[in-house]
Design an enzyme around this catalytic site. Structure first.
Site, mmCIF file in Angstrom:
data_model
loop_
_atom_site.group_PDB
_atom_site.id
_atom_site.type_symbol
_atom_site.label_atom_id
_atom_site.label_comp_id
_atom_site.label_asym_id
_atom_site.label_seq_id
_atom_site.Cartn_x
_atom_site.Cartn_y
_atom_site.Cartn_z
ATOM 1 N N LYS A 296 -12.702 42.951 3.027
ATOM 2 C CA LYS A 296 -14.111 43.369 3.016
ATOM 3 C C LYS A 296 -14.212 44.891 3.164
ATOM 4 O O LYS A 296 -15.055 45.533 2.537
ATOM 5 C CB LYS A 296 -14.900 42.681 4.142
ATOM 6 N N TYR B 82 -9.056 38.999 6.066
ATOM 7 C CA TYR B 82 -10.470 38.926 5.652
ATOM 8 C C TYR B 82 -11.149 40.270 5.815
ATOM 9 O O TYR B 82 -11.725 40.821 4.866
ATOM 10 C CB TYR B 82 -11.212 37.856 6.477
ATOM 11 N N THR C 204 -19.659 43.028 6.544
ATOM 12 C CA THR C 204 -19.562 42.453 7.881
ATOM 13 C C THR C 204 -19.244 43.508 8.932
ATOM 14 O O THR C 204 -18.647 44.548 8.608
ATOM 15 C CB THR C 204 -18.457 41.369 7.870
ATOM 16 N N ASP C 205 -19.578 43.218 10.182
ATOM 17 C CA ASP C 205 -19.192 44.118 11.278
ATOM 18 C C ASP C 205 -17.683 44.054 11.547
ATOM 19 O O ASP C 205 -17.132 44.904 12.240
ATOM 20 C CB ASP C 205 -19.986 43.798 12.558
ATOM 21 N N GLU C 206 -17.016 43.025 10.979
ATOM 22 C CA GLU C 206 -15.585 42.843 11.274
ATOM 23 C C GLU C 206 -14.723 43.974 10.713
ATOM 24 O O GLU C 206 -13.594 44.172 11.145
ATOM 25 C CB GLU C 206 -15.089 41.491 10.748
HETATM 26 P P1 NAD Z 1 -19.719 31.364 2.272
HETATM 27 O O1 NAD Z 1 -18.235 31.244 2.386
HETATM 28 O O2 NAD Z 1 -20.603 30.339 2.881
HETATM 29 O O3 NAD Z 1 -20.132 31.441 0.722
HETATM 30 C C1 NAD Z 1 -19.437 32.217 -0.216
HETATM 31 C C2 NAD Z 1 -19.919 31.814 -1.597
HETATM 32 O O4 NAD Z 1 -19.236 32.653 -2.550
HETATM 33 C C3 NAD Z 1 -19.595 30.361 -1.974
HETATM 34 O O5 NAD Z 1 -20.722 29.758 -2.561
HETATM 35 C C4 NAD Z 1 -18.453 30.495 -2.969
HETATM 36 O O6 NAD Z 1 -18.412 29.432 -3.911
HETATM 37 C C5 NAD Z 1 -18.769 31.828 -3.626
HETATM 38 N N1 NAD Z 1 -17.580 32.466 -4.205
HETATM 39 C C6 NAD Z 1 -16.366 32.649 -3.611
HETATM 40 N N2 NAD Z 1 -15.521 33.242 -4.483
HETATM 41 C C7 NAD Z 1 -16.220 33.468 -5.626
HETATM 42 C C8 NAD Z 1 -15.906 34.067 -6.870
HETATM 43 N N3 NAD Z 1 -14.674 34.561 -7.119
HETATM 44 N N4 NAD Z 1 -16.863 34.135 -7.822
HETATM 45 C C9 NAD Z 1 -18.104 33.640 -7.585
HETATM 46 N N5 NAD Z 1 -18.455 33.055 -6.432
HETATM 47 C C10 NAD Z 1 -17.533 32.966 -5.459
HETATM 48 O O7 NAD Z 1 -20.054 32.822 2.818
HETATM 49 P P2 NAD Z 1 -21.310 33.327 3.670
HETATM 50 O O8 NAD Z 1 -21.073 33.008 5.092
HETATM 51 O O9 NAD Z 1 -22.558 32.879 3.002
HETATM 52 O O10 NAD Z 1 -21.140 34.897 3.495
HETATM 53 C C11 NAD Z 1 -21.773 35.601 2.432
HETATM 54 C C12 NAD Z 1 -21.400 37.064 2.516
HETATM 55 O O11 NAD Z 1 -21.788 37.590 3.791
HETATM 56 C C13 NAD Z 1 -19.895 37.344 2.396
HETATM 57 O O12 NAD Z 1 -19.723 38.488 1.625
HETATM 58 C C14 NAD Z 1 -19.445 37.562 3.825
HETATM 59 O O13 NAD Z 1 -18.325 38.414 3.878
HETATM 60 C C15 NAD Z 1 -20.677 38.211 4.422
HETATM 61 N N6 NAD Z 1 -20.854 38.004 5.873
HETATM 62 C C16 NAD Z 1 -20.930 36.743 6.380
HETATM 63 C C17 NAD Z 1 -21.128 36.570 7.753
HETATM 64 C C18 NAD Z 1 -21.275 35.199 8.358
HETATM 65 O O14 NAD Z 1 -21.440 35.119 9.581
HETATM 66 N N7 NAD Z 1 -21.280 34.144 7.609
HETATM 67 C C19 NAD Z 1 -21.206 37.682 8.589
HETATM 68 C C20 NAD Z 1 -21.094 38.962 8.035
HETATM 69 C C21 NAD Z 1 -20.938 39.111 6.662
HETATM 70 P P1 TYD Z 2 -15.976 32.174 13.369
HETATM 71 O O1 TYD Z 2 -17.199 31.319 13.365
HETATM 72 O O2 TYD Z 2 -14.779 31.723 12.627
HETATM 73 O O3 TYD Z 2 -16.446 33.626 12.896
HETATM 74 P P2 TYD Z 2 -15.642 35.041 12.965
HETATM 75 O O4 TYD Z 2 -14.206 34.781 13.112
HETATM 76 O O5 TYD Z 2 -15.981 35.598 11.625
HETATM 77 O O6 TYD Z 2 -16.252 35.792 14.108
HETATM 78 O O7 TYD Z 2 -15.542 32.393 14.877
HETATM 79 C C1 TYD Z 2 -16.453 32.908 15.847
HETATM 80 C C2 TYD Z 2 -15.706 33.036 17.145
HETATM 81 O O8 TYD Z 2 -15.378 31.720 17.620
HETATM 82 C C3 TYD Z 2 -14.373 33.766 17.025
HETATM 83 O O9 TYD Z 2 -14.149 34.497 18.224
HETATM 84 C C4 TYD Z 2 -13.356 32.647 16.899
HETATM 85 C C5 TYD Z 2 -13.967 31.551 17.749
HETATM 86 N N1 TYD Z 2 -13.670 30.152 17.326
HETATM 87 C C6 TYD Z 2 -13.234 29.221 18.268
HETATM 88 O O10 TYD Z 2 -13.055 29.533 19.460
HETATM 89 N N2 TYD Z 2 -13.000 27.945 17.828
HETATM 90 C C7 TYD Z 2 -13.176 27.568 16.534
HETATM 91 O O11 TYD Z 2 -12.905 26.382 16.187
HETATM 92 C C8 TYD Z 2 -13.627 28.535 15.588
HETATM 93 C C9 TYD Z 2 -13.835 28.167 14.150
HETATM 94 C C10 TYD Z 2 -13.885 29.828 16.037
#
Ligand code: NAD
Ligand code: TYD
Length: 338
Positions: free
Chosen positions: A156, A152, A125-127
């Site tokens: 990561k 988090y 992630t960019d975070e």
């Molecule tokens: P998500 O939370 O929707 O899904 C995570 C999945 O991992 C779930 O299906 C969960 O059951 C599985 N999981 C969790 N712990 C596990 C374990 N110990 N063993 C096996 N499976 C396990 O997450 P997402 O949003 O699909 O994100 C996927 C990846 O992308 C993550 O690594 C996250 O850090 C990264 N990412 C997500 C975003 C975003 O905006 N969603 C942005 C940047 C990076």
């Molecule tokens: P989120 O979707 O939780 O992603 P991330 O924290 O990984 O960026 O949040 C996106 C942005 O929205 C973040 O600045 C937090 C804000 N946010 C709210 O203002 N209200 C909400 O209920 C949630 C879940 C997030």
């Protein structure tokens, strides 16, 4: 390719599996997922009978399981999505983040090394790069120093360092991608965009943290899958690629206003609530390297992506209503009792 996809029942992982099996029907995918609160096999209903798709419920922290699966399914490529992924949950309870994101990644790396995996791709992630100031032109790029600020992002960041260390120390053929905030179908409705859409459909208010002027870069999930496809086929081993979207410094409040406008609702749905502790002010991503090296660019502009996403949540109300009536309720009680 014989792929082991970890976390394939989550948001991005399931979009990736659906994308991959459609584009590469000859490839085989094994999905290893623990099915935490975020994992949902309904996302994969359309492929569950595909002979080239298999699912195993299990934990990436279990080395003997991972090792035996790699052997049994003759895996040559690992695409590692599995993680605890929600910042607010990491603030309430960091323990599973440390376990899955750090230890789980370590276990996968060990198993990959032992079994001479041809490619280990790590999704990050960019975070991990921390917060940028508002009103600056600065963006994260592949040379930006790590500066994670939430449990988090710290977990990561640790996983990214481990993946890179296995390349440098042991020569494991890895690639890493750091992407911005994804949105699209099948996203768990605890994240801002699906939370806003589903609350509005239910006639509930949308919580905006703090002043609502926090900025994220938004990436449509299908564009992310296309970038991963290019990295897996053409990416250079040992390299990191940044993947971002087409938004330009849009604050959260404007994201929610756009959603309200598309859904024909007024601003009475907006509710300002207490801020997230340690809330990162701004993320922005420079994706010029992957554009230059692999000719990738995001294709879905934010207005189009939001319309597609809203449409999906309107058409798939059973999917998210089931989620919102389960463990979700307990999480929200904790979240707002702090
Ligand atoms: P998500 O939370 O929707 O899904 C995570 C999945 O991992 C779930 O299906 C969960 O059951 C599985 N999981 C969790 N712990 C596990 C374990 N110990 N063993 C096996 N499976 C396990 O997450 P997402 O949003 O699909 O994100 C996927 C990846 O992308 C993550 O690594 C996250 O850090 C990264 N990412 C997500 C975003 C975003 O905006 N969603 C942005 C940047 C990076
Ligand atoms: P989120 O979707 O939780 O992603 P991330 O924290 O990984 O960026 O949040 C996106 C942005 O929205 C973040 O600045 C937090 C804000 N946010 C709210 O203002 N209200 C909400 O209920 C949630 C879940 C997030």
């Amino acid at each position: 390719m014989n792929l082991l996809v970890t976390g394939g029942a989550g948001f991005i992982g399931s979009n990736f599996i659906l994308y991959w099996l459609k584009k590469y029907p000859q490839d085989k995918i094994l999905n290893l997922d623990k099915l935490t609160y975020a994992g949902n096999l309904e996302n994969l209903k359309s492929v569950e009978n595909n002979p080239n798709y298999n699912f195993v419920k299990g934990d990436i922290c279990n080395l003997s399981l991972v090792d035996s699966l790699i052997k049994k399914y003759n895996i040559d490529t690992i695409v590692h999505f599995a993680a605890e992924s929600h910042v607010d949950r990491s603030i309430l309870d960091p323990a599973p983040f440390i376990k899955t994101n750090i230890e789980g990644t370590y276990v996968l790396l060990e198993a990959a090394l032992k079994n001479k995996i041809k490619r280990f791709h790590h999704i990050s992630t960019d975070e991990v790069f921390g917060a940028l100031p508002l009103n600056s032109k600065e963006k994260f790029n592949e040379k930006t120093a790590y500066n994670p600020r939430s449990p988090y992002s710290a977990s990561k960041a640790a996983s990214d360092h481990l993946v890179r260390a296995y390349y440098v120390t042991y020569g494991l053929p890895i690639t890493i991608s750091n992407c911005s905030n994804n949105y699209g179908p099948y996203q768990f409705p605890e994240k801002l965009i699906p939370l806003a859409i589903t609350n509005i459909i239910e006639g509930k208010k949308v919580p905006i943290y703090g002043d609502g002027l926090y900025v994220r870069d938004w990436l449509y999930v299908e564009d992310h899958c296309k970038a991963l496809d290019l990295i897996l086929h053409k990416g250079k081993v040992g390299e990191t690629y940044f993947i971002g979207g087409l938004t330009k410094d849009i604050p959260n409040i404007e994201v929610v206003r756009k959603i309200l406008k598309i859904m024909g609702k007024d601003e009475s749905y907006i509710e300002y609530v207490k801020d997230r502790p340690g809330h990162d002010r701004r993320y922005a991503i420079d994706w010029s390297k992957i554009n230059r090296k692999l000719s990738w660019k995001p294709e879905v502009d934010f207005d189009t992506g939001l319309k597609l996403t809203i449409d999906w949540y309107l058409k798939n109300q059973d999917w998210w209503k089931k989620i919102k009536s389960g463990e979700y309720q307990k999480y929200y009680q904790k979240q707002y009792q702090k």
